[in-house]
Enzyme design. Structure first.
Site, PDB file in Angstrom:
ATOM      1  N   SER A  57       0.806  -1.135   0.038  1.00 19.24           N
ATOM      2  CA  SER A  57       0.016   0.003   0.114  1.00 19.24           C
ATOM      3  C   SER A  57       0.833   1.225  -0.144  1.00 19.24           C
ATOM      4  O   SER A  57       0.537   2.169  -0.561  1.00 19.24           O
ATOM      5  CB  SER A  57      -0.944  -0.139   0.949  1.00 19.24           C
ATOM      6  OG  SER A  57      -2.046  -0.912   1.025  1.00 19.24           O
ATOM      7  N   ILE A  83      -3.308  -3.917   7.800  1.00 24.27           N
ATOM      8  CA  ILE A  83      -3.923  -4.743   9.004  1.00 24.27           C
ATOM      9  C   ILE A  83      -2.980  -4.417  10.353  1.00 24.27           C
ATOM     10  O   ILE A  83      -1.761  -4.540  10.139  1.00 24.27           O
ATOM     11  CB  ILE A  83      -4.183  -6.200   8.824  1.00 24.27           C
ATOM     12  CG1 ILE A  83      -5.024  -6.572   7.515  1.00 24.27           C
ATOM     13  CG2 ILE A  83      -4.652  -7.009  10.126  1.00 24.27           C
ATOM     14  CD1 ILE A  83      -4.979  -8.042   7.312  1.00 24.27           C
ATOM     15  N   HIS A  89       3.612   0.493  13.152  1.00 20.70           N
ATOM     16  CA  HIS A  89       3.930   0.434  11.712  1.00 20.70           C
ATOM     17  C   HIS A  89       2.654   0.594  10.869  1.00 20.70           C
ATOM     18  O   HIS A  89       2.526   1.483   9.764  1.00 20.70           O
ATOM     19  CB  HIS A  89       4.448  -0.842  11.249  1.00 20.70           C
ATOM     20  CG  HIS A  89       5.076  -0.888   9.774  1.00 20.70           C
ATOM     21  ND1 HIS A  89       5.805  -0.105   9.191  1.00 20.70           N
ATOM     22  CD2 HIS A  89       4.249  -1.610   8.743  1.00 20.70           C
ATOM     23  CE1 HIS A  89       6.122  -0.477   7.824  1.00 20.70           C
ATOM     24  NE2 HIS A  89       5.116  -1.325   7.625  1.00 20.70           N
ATOM     25  N   PHE A 114      -9.533   6.264  -3.060  1.00 19.67           N
ATOM     26  CA  PHE A 114      -8.990   5.637  -1.778  1.00 19.67           C
ATOM     27  C   PHE A 114      -9.719   4.400  -1.549  1.00 19.67           C
ATOM     28  O   PHE A 114     -10.807   4.359  -0.796  1.00 19.67           O
ATOM     29  CB  PHE A 114      -8.877   6.521  -0.506  1.00 19.67           C
ATOM     30  CG  PHE A 114      -8.171   5.867   0.556  1.00 19.67           C
ATOM     31  CD1 PHE A 114      -6.661   6.007   0.525  1.00 19.67           C
ATOM     32  CD2 PHE A 114      -8.691   5.108   1.590  1.00 19.67           C
ATOM     33  CE1 PHE A 114      -5.937   5.544   1.881  1.00 19.67           C
ATOM     34  CE2 PHE A 114      -8.059   4.779   2.763  1.00 19.67           C
ATOM     35  CZ  PHE A 114      -6.719   4.864   2.941  1.00 19.67           C
ATOM     36  N   ARG A 128     -14.731  -6.898   4.904  1.00 12.99           N
ATOM     37  CA  ARG A 128     -14.979  -5.442   3.845  1.00 12.99           C
ATOM     38  C   ARG A 128     -14.374  -5.771   2.587  1.00 12.99           C
ATOM     39  O   ARG A 128     -14.658  -5.119   1.653  1.00 12.99           O
ATOM     40  CB  ARG A 128     -13.991  -4.632   4.615  1.00 12.99           C
ATOM     41  CG  ARG A 128     -14.708  -3.881   5.765  1.00 12.99           C
ATOM     42  CD  ARG A 128     -14.012  -2.704   6.427  1.00 12.99           C
ATOM     43  NE  ARG A 128     -13.981  -1.674   5.473  1.00 12.99           N
ATOM     44  CZ  ARG A 128     -12.907  -0.821   5.809  1.00 12.99           C
ATOM     45  NH1 ARG A 128     -12.047  -0.951   6.592  1.00 12.99           N
ATOM     46  NH2 ARG A 128     -12.857   0.355   4.661  1.00 12.99           N
TER      47      ARG A 128
END
Length: 156
Positions: A57, A83, A89, A114, A128
């Site tokens: 990402s 996650i 981080h 996004f 999701r």
């Protein structure tokens, strides 16, 4: 009465790019599949859709910048999944990814969507990505198509 300008969910001749992260690929592939299926359902042609794969990402904004700056795309979708782990981080990756994607859209004028899942648990990410709570890939594609049309209308 005030003028009301709204984008439609018709891809027309617009070209859309999807930048998708390989990290957490078991989730991001579900997002990508839903985005591509939604594009087809809305009547978008295969020739007008480009997929660029990135390591994670964090690499989405720079890829989105190249895609948007090319002038070839009416919208760029960024798909990823971060996650939360046991360190901070997560916070850094999420913040910088969101900021970078926003900046690309603002700087280029090309809508950058996004579509990055930011979840506390793997279970949330699975939900999701289509298991229970819809699919963020589908939502991102719908937003991209609508925004591409809206920006075209605004430009006249």
């Amino acid at each position: 009465m005030a003028e009301d300008i709204t984008g439609s969910l018709v891809p027309g001749d617009h070209r859309v790019a999807i930048a998708v992260a390989r990290f957490n690929e078991f989730i991001t592939e579900h997002l990508l599949t839903a985005a591509v299926a939604t594009w087809a359902q809305l009547g978008g042609s295969d020739e007008n859709l480009t997929v660029a794969r990135v390591p994670g990402s964090f690499e989405l904004p720079v890829t989105a910048k190249h895609l948007a700056a090319s002038g070839d795309y009416a919208a760029v979708i960024c798909l990823g999944c971060v996650i939360r782990g046991e360190t901070d981080h997560y916070d850094h990756v999420v913040e910088q990814t969101a900021k970078g994607i926003r900046e690309v859209g603002t700087e280029t004028g090309v809508p950058c969507i996004f579509g990055v899942l930011t979840c506390d648990t793997l279970e949330q990410a699975i939900h999701r990505a289509g298991a229970k709570m819809g699919n963020q890939g589908r939502s991102a594609m719908m937003a991209a198509v609508e925004m591409a049309d809206l920006v075209e209308r605004l430009r006249g």
